[in-house]
Design a protein around this motif. Sequence first.
Motif, PDB file in Angstrom:
ATOM      1  N   ALA A 118     -27.311  72.404  61.520  1.00  0.00           N
ATOM      2  CA  ALA A 118     -28.457  73.123  60.971  1.00  0.00           C
ATOM      3  C   ALA A 118     -29.718  72.307  60.717  1.00  0.00           C
ATOM      4  O   ALA A 118     -30.517  72.663  59.863  1.00  0.00           O
ATOM      5  CB  ALA A 118     -28.018  73.807  59.675  1.00  0.00           C
ATOM      6  N   THR A 119     -29.962  71.200  61.481  1.00  0.00           N
ATOM      7  CA  THR A 119     -31.198  70.470  61.185  1.00  0.00           C
ATOM      8  C   THR A 119     -32.404  71.278  61.650  1.00  0.00           C
ATOM      9  O   THR A 119     -32.316  72.037  62.615  1.00  0.00           O
ATOM     10  CB  THR A 119     -31.240  69.106  61.897  1.00  0.00           C
ATOM     11  N   PRO A 120     -33.570  71.089  60.989  1.00  0.00           N
ATOM     12  CA  PRO A 120     -34.764  71.853  61.378  1.00  0.00           C
ATOM     13  C   PRO A 120     -35.170  71.636  62.837  1.00  0.00           C
ATOM     14  O   PRO A 120     -35.535  72.572  63.539  1.00  0.00           O
ATOM     15  CB  PRO A 120     -35.829  71.340  60.414  1.00  0.00           C
ATOM     16  N   ALA A 121     -35.088  70.374  63.324  1.00  0.00           N
ATOM     17  CA  ALA A 121     -35.508  70.122  64.699  1.00  0.00           C
ATOM     18  C   ALA A 121     -34.687  70.949  65.687  1.00  0.00           C
ATOM     19  O   ALA A 121     -35.216  71.582  66.594  1.00  0.00           O
ATOM     20  CB  ALA A 121     -35.372  68.632  65.025  1.00  0.00           C
ATOM     21  N   ARG A 122     -33.369  70.956  65.483  1.00  0.00           N
ATOM     22  CA  ARG A 122     -32.534  71.728  66.406  1.00  0.00           C
ATOM     23  C   ARG A 122     -32.838  73.217  66.349  1.00  0.00           C
ATOM     24  O   ARG A 122     -32.861  73.892  67.357  1.00  0.00           O
ATOM     25  CB  ARG A 122     -31.056  71.473  66.115  1.00  0.00           C
ATOM     26  N   ARG A 123     -33.081  73.701  65.145  1.00  0.00           N
ATOM     27  CA  ARG A 123     -33.411  75.132  65.052  1.00  0.00           C
ATOM     28  C   ARG A 123     -34.718  75.430  65.778  1.00  0.00           C
ATOM     29  O   ARG A 123     -34.849  76.417  66.477  1.00  0.00           O
ATOM     30  CB  ARG A 123     -33.508  75.553  63.590  1.00  0.00           C
ATOM     31  N   ASN A 124     -35.690  74.515  65.636  1.00  0.00           N
ATOM     32  CA  ASN A 124     -36.966  74.704  66.314  1.00  0.00           C
ATOM     33  C   ASN A 124     -36.790  74.732  67.831  1.00  0.00           C
ATOM     34  O   ASN A 124     -37.363  75.560  68.536  1.00  0.00           O
ATOM     35  CB  ASN A 124     -37.939  73.583  65.941  1.00  0.00           C
ATOM     36  N   ILE A 125     -35.995  73.784  68.331  1.00  0.00           N
ATOM     37  CA  ILE A 125     -35.796  73.732  69.785  1.00  0.00           C
ATOM     38  C   ILE A 125     -35.107  75.000  70.268  1.00  0.00           C
ATOM     39  O   ILE A 125     -35.488  75.573  71.289  1.00  0.00           O
ATOM     40  CB  ILE A 125     -34.980  72.481  70.175  1.00  0.00           C
ATOM     41  N   SER A 126     -34.105  75.458  69.505  1.00  0.00           N
ATOM     42  CA  SER A 126     -33.422  76.686  69.897  1.00  0.00           C
ATOM     43  C   SER A 126     -34.406  77.830  70.055  1.00  0.00           C
ATOM     44  O   SER A 126     -34.344  78.600  71.019  1.00  0.00           O
ATOM     45  CB  SER A 126     -32.378  77.077  68.837  1.00  0.00           C
ATOM     46  N   ASN A 127     -35.325  77.935  69.121  1.00  0.00           N
ATOM     47  CA  ASN A 127     -36.290  79.031  69.208  1.00  0.00           C
ATOM     48  C   ASN A 127     -37.224  78.877  70.396  1.00  0.00           C
ATOM     49  O   ASN A 127     -37.686  79.866  70.968  1.00  0.00           O
ATOM     50  CB  ASN A 127     -37.099  79.115  67.909  1.00  0.00           C
ATOM     51  N   LEU A 128     -37.515  77.636  70.760  1.00  0.00           N
ATOM     52  CA  LEU A 128     -38.403  77.407  71.907  1.00  0.00           C
ATOM     53  C   LEU A 128     -37.702  77.681  73.238  1.00  0.00           C
ATOM     54  O   LEU A 128     -38.283  78.273  74.145  1.00  0.00           O
ATOM     55  CB  LEU A 128     -38.882  75.952  71.921  1.00  0.00           C
ATOM     56  N   ILE A 129     -36.475  77.232  73.380  1.00  0.00           N
ATOM     57  CA  ILE A 129     -35.819  77.184  74.685  1.00  0.00           C
ATOM     58  C   ILE A 129     -35.041  78.452  75.034  1.00  0.00           C
ATOM     59  O   ILE A 129     -35.240  79.037  76.088  1.00  0.00           O
ATOM     60  CB  ILE A 129     -34.857  75.956  74.747  1.00  0.00           C
ATOM     61  N   LYS A 130     -34.101  78.827  74.220  1.00  0.00           N
ATOM     62  CA  LYS A 130     -33.223  79.988  74.486  1.00  0.00           C
ATOM     63  C   LYS A 130     -32.620  79.934  75.892  1.00  0.00           C
ATOM     64  O   LYS A 130     -32.670  80.925  76.639  1.00  0.00           O
ATOM     65  CB  LYS A 130     -34.007  81.300  74.332  1.00  0.00           C
ATOM     66  N   ALA A 131     -32.087  78.795  76.254  1.00  0.00           N
ATOM     67  CA  ALA A 131     -31.524  78.634  77.599  1.00  0.00           C
ATOM     68  C   ALA A 131     -30.513  77.502  77.571  1.00  0.00           C
ATOM     69  O   ALA A 131     -30.524  76.666  76.667  1.00  0.00           O
ATOM     70  CB  ALA A 131     -32.629  78.313  78.602  1.00  0.00           C
ATOM     71  N   ALA A 132     -29.648  77.509  78.549  1.00  0.00           N
ATOM     72  CA  ALA A 132     -28.680  76.420  78.685  1.00  0.00           C
ATOM     73  C   ALA A 132     -28.588  76.021  80.145  1.00  0.00           C
ATOM     74  O   ALA A 132     -28.664  76.853  81.045  1.00  0.00           O
ATOM     75  CB  ALA A 132     -27.315  76.849  78.171  1.00  0.00           C
ATOM     76  N   VAL A 133     -28.431  74.733  80.359  1.00  0.00           N
ATOM     77  CA  VAL A 133     -28.234  74.198  81.708  1.00  0.00           C
ATOM     78  C   VAL A 133     -26.854  73.555  81.739  1.00  0.00           C
ATOM     79  O   VAL A 133     -26.550  72.696  80.911  1.00  0.00           O
ATOM     80  CB  VAL A 133     -29.308  73.148  82.056  1.00  0.00           C
ATOM     81  N   THR A 134     -26.017  74.003  82.649  1.00  0.00           N
ATOM     82  CA  THR A 134     -24.668  73.470  82.791  1.00  0.00           C
ATOM     83  C   THR A 134     -24.636  72.661  84.079  1.00  0.00           C
ATOM     84  O   THR A 134     -24.709  73.224  85.168  1.00  0.00           O
ATOM     85  CB  THR A 134     -23.647  74.620  82.866  1.00  0.00           C
ATOM     86  N   THR A 135     -24.554  71.340  83.959  1.00  0.00           N
ATOM     87  CA  THR A 135     -24.690  70.512  85.159  1.00  0.00           C
ATOM     88  C   THR A 135     -23.347  70.038  85.685  1.00  0.00           C
ATOM     89  O   THR A 135     -22.412  69.794  84.927  1.00  0.00           O
ATOM     90  CB  THR A 135     -25.549  69.261  84.877  1.00  0.00           C
ATOM     91  N   ALA A 136     -23.263  69.921  86.987  1.00  0.00           N
ATOM     92  CA  ALA A 136     -22.166  69.206  87.650  1.00  0.00           C
ATOM     93  C   ALA A 136     -22.801  68.053  88.407  1.00  0.00           C
ATOM     94  O   ALA A 136     -22.893  68.069  89.628  1.00  0.00           O
ATOM     95  CB  ALA A 136     -21.383  70.131  88.571  1.00  0.00           C
TER      96      ALA A 136
END
Lengths: 193, 193, 193, 193, 193, 193
Positions: free
Chosen positions: D37-55
């Motif tokens: 629950a850190t503020p930075a992570r919450r901020n990034i979540s709101n900005l990005i809303k995406a996931a990249v799954t790499t191989a």
Amino acid sequence: MSILQTLILFSFLLSASQASVQDFCVADLSPPRAPRATPARRNISNLIKAAVTTAFVNQFPGLNGLGISLARLDIAPGGVIPLHTHPGGSEVLLVLQGSICAGFISSSANTVYLKTLNKGDSMIFPRGLLHFQLNAGKGPALAVVSFSSPSPGLQILDFALFANNFPSELVEATTFPDDAQVKKLKGVLGGTG
Amino acid sequence: MSILQTLILFSFLLSASQASVQDFCVADLSPPRAPRATPARRNISNLIKAAVTTAFVNQFPGLNGLGISLARLDIAPGGVIPLHTHPGGSEVLLVLQGSICAGFISSSANTVYLKTLNKGDSMIFPRGLLHFQLNAGKGPALAVVSFSSPSPGLQILDFALFANNFPSELVEATTFPDDAQVKKLKGVLGGTG
Amino acid sequence: MSILQTLILFSFLLSASQASVQDFCVADLSPPRAPRATPARRNISNLIKAAVTTAFVNQFPGLNGLGISLARLDIAPGGVIPLHTHPGGSEVLLVLQGSICAGFISSSANTVYLKTLNKGDSMIFPRGLLHFQLNAGKGPALAVVSFSSPSPGLQILDFALFANNFPSELVEATTFPDDAQVKKLKGVLGGTG
Amino acid sequence: MSILQTLILFSFLLSASQASVQDFCVADLSPPRAPRATPARRNISNLIKAAVTTAFVNQFPGLNGLGISLARLDIAPGGVIPLHTHPGGSEVLLVLQGSICAGFISSSANTVYLKTLNKGDSMIFPRGLLHFQLNAGKGPALAVVSFSSPSPGLQILDFALFANNFPSELVEATTFPDDAQVKKLKGVLGGTG
Amino acid sequence: MSILQTLILFSFLLSASQASVQDFCVADLSPPRAPRATPARRNISNLIKAAVTTAFVNQFPGLNGLGISLARLDIAPGGVIPLHTHPGGSEVLLVLQGSICAGFISSSANTVYLKTLNKGDSMIFPRGLLHFQLNAGKGPALAVVSFSSPSPGLQILDFALFANNFPSELVEATTFPDDAQVKKLKGVLGGTG
Amino acid sequence: MSILQTLILFSFLLSASQASVQDFCVADLSPPRAPRATPARRNISNLIKAAVTTAFVNQFPGLNGLGISLARLDIAPGGVIPLHTHPGGSEVLLVLQGSICAGFISSSANTVYLKTLNKGDSMIFPRGLLHFQLNAGKGPALAVVSFSSPSPGLQILDFALFANNFPSELVEATTFPDDAQVKKLKGVLGGTG
């Protein structure tokens, strides 16, 4: 695109000196050519006594893009492929007949690698390093060489120094032989300047 | 991995002959070293009057995998970087100070390309071809050279022929100088055999 | 093919903004050009105060196929080569005059590598990574840079974002600055949209 | 060597910010992780809303030496893969579900290429150029991307500028935003300095 | 590093089937080995009647990094080098003795290129394409082949299908022969499943 | 140069056999084509029950020079992508729908690697090695594959052997099936000779 071709005869001596000097001709690949009689060509014939028949991309367009080329070496008794480099590829040699003394000089440390090779023996000459092949037997020697490029190039040391218009004073300033020596070899190999 | 480093002094003359011959030292990069007094080293000093300071991958590990390296050339008045090749990369030179006469010889056709370069001039030396740089002015000359490889290698012609144990009879059989000439240059450059 | 050429002046600022902004001209390579007077160009001049003179394959055709190119950087006091990438090659920099603060940011971990470089110092910028050079001294700074490609390319971050028609709402949605900030920098750099 | 493996989940957001921010989780490939629950992570979540799954080769060692890798993009409604580059490879994208607005900016000319892509559409992003993908529809968007390298690398612009210790004064001097803007984005993305 | 070595005998039949099947031995390179008497090996001997002696990087470490390798083909009357590919390199063949019928099949269009080659003839087999060599004369045939890689690899079609544990039902489902045919060839070549 | 394009439908079956055999059509990418009624085409349809939609450089010129390409595989229940190679590139596959049994055979050792892949699973097929994909479920299977080359090429084993004019006696001499088997498969696949 024609991928399928047979070897076309091509002597690097011919391209370098604009003269036919195939002293030791490849009988079944092309008819012998009567050498014309200028002094430079006669001198080179006496020095070399060898022929190189290349299947580089210029003679064998099917090689384009395939990363490989081929040549055969015919070296008469007493003959030599003089010190030279291939700027564009490594070389592997396989002796098919006779006995060949071959060598190359390493980068930086200038270590000399020498080997006498007989029928079935093989040797690697890494890309860009000075190397030579010399008939070490009493009969004719025959080898096939292959390169890691369709156009490995060829720079024969003596031709680069003495068979063109490289000014003698620059040859001397950058390689340190005597002036008389440079003039003599330019005379033998047809150079000027 | 340390990607960030400053130039480390390295003289190819040093590595080739195991002797310090930096006649024209790079003042701010390393302290001058007093050359020891063997005749071969003194002879080379008189011939070369130049220093090459390389940042190849051996001296500058951050270059690993990046396809590039750098060197600076310091050539005293009357000095020369003798005829040589880089088996592993092309070279581009930029003159920073003084005047340099540079040249290379093409593959196959043995065409000689010569140019006098002044401050700000640049010249390309394609991979694997014989080339040289000569101080063409009255003051010191300074140039930076860059290579298309982190380890372009270096083969100086005279060192490959005369600064090792390459047997004189093989030098003569594959490059055609007189025996006296070979013996003389072996004496100058410290070679044997 | 002409392999031998001298440097031709080419400013990437010129190509990027269609305007002459060589505030700090390379005196001996080309005559200064009087900048024309549009507000965008004046703004860029005040931001940059630097010139890049490239010898890429477009200006120097002899580089074709040789895997290398060269440029010189002239940075006035207070000047900067703004954050940028070369998509096609790694860069090595050698400081010739003055003092330069340079840095790049690594892939994935976003580590910042910073270094103040003085005359004779060198630094590597790996292919494709964001990097910059900044005059860190009081006098002019001069450096030579070399690339592991004849056409390394150049993408200056601010020009990619603010000097074209990249819609402001997309700039904001993909890089997260305020709308007012985007509009302001588009004004400075001549962008629209 | 194990050449045969299934995809291992790896979020670049995770590696960049040391925080789990997979808002839009790939259900069948890995269990969702509860974001701390850190503020930075919450901020990034709101900005990005995406996931990249790499191989990439780090997660999928069988790719070593084979010149290719793969990733899947899951972008929630309103989500975005922010402006970024892959220093080591070109990318090709194929939309499997939903609608994506994608774009890249060319080298030198800074031309912006934009395209709205629907299911079955494909787009190329050349090596090292800034590009982005944005959900342009109302439902979730899914795409597969492939790279011309087993380790193409990833440099997200905002993370390179604002999620590390890149000194604010250098960010401002090399990219020209206001100090307040830089401080604000460093706050959002967890940067310092 | 030892760059200088002679050919080491290595039969691909040996490595593929774990059995010695050099029916037509290379007299001066290695002593003949008495084949052991399992039915599979006897069957293969009757099918092949040929030996391949390779100088790949595994047998000849000096080739490492040099982009080239070599092999010799000895084909007895009625013998054949069965249909195969080299996944890692192109091949050039030079006939030294006898007469060889060789062919390859092109990618996509499936065009068949066939040629009868005599002493001195040469042919190219592009990387990765199915090809074969067959003794087309009454006496033994001998050829040297060279590859554009130090480790070109070798995939013999019949060994890939019938000399391992590839399940018969999968062989049939992906190549469409009858079950009886698959079982018969698995019997000949020692496969199971 | 147009870098931005959508997928263009292209069936390798079409190019190989000059006939439309897209049994399992990609609904949103192209209209179904009514197959014409020759016996060979009907036979192939019954064997394959699959379609490959490629975005190679021929169909998607923007890929030129970028080292990558893409294709989608649609395999109907009971369908198969028959044993084949890509001479010019490695392949990575990602299952999007259904269940696929895939396999490849290694070089030299002829080891068979088999795997049943479900949605989200991925598998690598190294350059030049024989491999296949088979629908292992009851419903349709869909996968995307990517290649490490803009023109990886395609050689389908059965088409190389039986869908051209490769003489039956040479097929038999170099791959060892019965004559009746060769004639039967030539009949199915439209070959002659």
